[in-house]
Design an enzyme around this catalytic site. Sequence first.
Site, PDB file in Angstrom:
ATOM      1  N   LYS A  14      24.028  40.857  40.898  1.00  0.00           N
ATOM      2  CA  LYS A  14      24.841  41.035  39.692  1.00  0.00           C
ATOM      3  C   LYS A  14      24.042  40.416  38.554  1.00  0.00           C
ATOM      4  CE  LYS A  14      29.809  40.477  39.575  1.00  0.00           C
ATOM      5  NZ  LYS A  14      30.899  39.565  39.848  1.00  0.00           N
ATOM      6  N   ASP A 158      27.280  25.760  40.673  1.00  0.00           N
ATOM      7  CA  ASP A 158      28.754  25.794  40.625  1.00  0.00           C
ATOM      8  C   ASP A 158      29.346  24.395  40.759  1.00  0.00           C
ATOM      9  OD1 ASP A 158      28.382  28.537  40.780  1.00  0.00           O
ATOM     10  OD2 ASP A 158      30.167  28.806  42.012  1.00  0.00           O
ATOM     11  N   ASP A 293      43.940  42.281  46.468  1.00  0.00           N
ATOM     12  CA  ASP A 293      43.966  42.523  45.022  1.00  0.00           C
ATOM     13  C   ASP A 293      45.392  42.322  44.499  1.00  0.00           C
ATOM     14  OD1 ASP A 293      44.156  43.897  42.447  1.00  0.00           O
ATOM     15  OD2 ASP A 293      42.126  44.585  42.893  1.00  0.00           O
TER      16      ASP A 293
HETATM   17  P1  AMP Z   1      37.732  38.017  39.645  1.00  0.00           P
HETATM   18  O1  AMP Z   1      37.438  37.457  41.012  1.00  0.00           O
HETATM   19  O2  AMP Z   1      37.764  36.984  38.565  1.00  0.00           O
HETATM   20  O3  AMP Z   1      36.884  39.217  39.289  1.00  0.00           O
HETATM   21  O4  AMP Z   1      39.238  38.563  39.734  1.00  0.00           O
HETATM   22  C1  AMP Z   1      39.524  39.652  40.566  1.00  0.00           C
HETATM   23  C2  AMP Z   1      40.993  39.751  40.765  1.00  0.00           C
HETATM   24  O5  AMP Z   1      41.686  39.815  39.515  1.00  0.00           O
HETATM   25  C3  AMP Z   1      41.362  41.032  41.459  1.00  0.00           C
HETATM   26  O6  AMP Z   1      41.267  40.906  42.827  1.00  0.00           O
HETATM   27  C4  AMP Z   1      42.787  41.238  41.010  1.00  0.00           C
HETATM   28  O7  AMP Z   1      43.608  40.661  42.006  1.00  0.00           O
HETATM   29  C5  AMP Z   1      42.932  40.429  39.749  1.00  0.00           C
HETATM   30  N1  AMP Z   1      43.363  41.247  38.597  1.00  0.00           N
HETATM   31  C6  AMP Z   1      42.605  42.009  37.775  1.00  0.00           C
HETATM   32  N2  AMP Z   1      43.383  42.611  36.847  1.00  0.00           N
HETATM   33  C7  AMP Z   1      44.670  42.211  37.083  1.00  0.00           C
HETATM   34  C8  AMP Z   1      45.936  42.465  36.468  1.00  0.00           C
HETATM   35  N3  AMP Z   1      46.041  43.286  35.427  1.00  0.00           N
HETATM   36  N4  AMP Z   1      47.022  41.867  36.992  1.00  0.00           N
HETATM   37  C9  AMP Z   1      46.927  41.041  38.048  1.00  0.00           C
HETATM   38  N5  AMP Z   1      45.759  40.752  38.661  1.00  0.00           N
HETATM   39  C10 AMP Z   1      44.643  41.328  38.198  1.00  0.00           C
END
Ligand code: AMP
Length: 378
Positions: A14, A158, A293
């Site tokens: 990434k 981190d 998710d």
């Molecule tokens: P990250 O690890 O910071 O990329 O966050 C990923 C997680 O954010 C995903 O697995 C989703 O569960 C959550 N996410 C993204 N958009 C939304 C939203 N609109 N509402 C609730 N959860 C979200």
Amino acid sequence: MNVFVLNCGSSSVKFQVINTDLDLFETDSDRCVAKGLIEKVGTKEAIIGLQAGDGAPFKAVEPIADHREAILRIKAWMEAPTTKIAGVHGWDDLHGIGHRVVHGAEKFTKSVRIDAEVLKQIEECADLAPLHNPANLKGIHACTEIFGDKIPQVAVFDTSFHSTMAEDVYLYAIPYDLYAKYKVRRYGFHGTSHRYVAYRYRKVVGVPKDEVNVITLHLGNGSSACAVKAGKSVNTTMGMTPLEGLIMGTRSGDIDAALVEYFAAKGLGSVTDIFNILNKKSGVLGVSGVSNDMRDIEKAASEGNHRAALALTMFANRVKKYIGAYFAEMNGCDAIIFTAGIGENGAKIRSLICANLEALGIEIDEARNAEAVRGKLM
Ligand code: AMP
């Protein structure tokens, strides 16, 4: 100056290209001039997604043998005449490389320029983060092969933001010798995220660093909370590994350690198999049986799925528990800051977390909460 920021996983690369002429903590404008992700590195069907600024993403599926090839593929894309990255036409316009390195143990309390000695020390930290550090090292080795010493490389850990935690906070209540001998202790993770949002708070509110007393919540697929007192991390929920603390997408967070012996007695496999359950099959995925998710879980809960609703409540309650703990530990705080995928976008979850905390002086404005989404400054 343009910095090539790399986050290398075991089968993914990434990156972002950041224009550092814009002040990190002062600006609201986007400093990221290009970004991308190559997944399934090491296969004939690597998934490539690359984007310059707000332009249309380039997508492809191609064979990518290893991390070196992935980085060279990014180079080829950057140099293609059709790619328009502000201020970057090729490698010569990159002035530094920043590598995310997950574990810096007690060796690294800040970011460092990578040389042979630093590389050796990062390798020595690998047994504390066997899933992460070796992958991060692959990225460093690939860049060294490609760039030699033409571009300085820096490791950003981190763990380092949490190096200010006190001994009584970072020690586990286990025989002290195990700390002395094996460095078994809490380290914490997501430090770059907690640090960034705490400093942004400082700029948005206009307070000096030693007056930043906040609880930061990094709620994504991996989640952690951090108590920031006088601008420094004084406690965080993740421990020696990123398994401890909050309930996450697939990780259990805090559990009774005796479960491991119990699962082994029940024939659930080796210690590795059991930790595979705790790391990859637990969390909101394990409880809901729907998904890791949050969007899928919210949808299922709204359709009446009991286990999905349970996962939401359990997730929010665990966060609430740590807000209370850190509030007590810091004798109050001035703000609760939400970041990462769920923290930035999940209005319903923010609302659940902040509900019934009036005793701590926390009340949520539902209308403003519903408006707040990623990238929009309130
Ligand atoms: P990250 O690890 O910071 O990329 O966050 C990923 C997680 O954010 C995903 O697995 C989703 O569960 C959550 N996410 C993204 N958009 C939304 C939203 N609109 N509402 C609730 N959860 C979200």
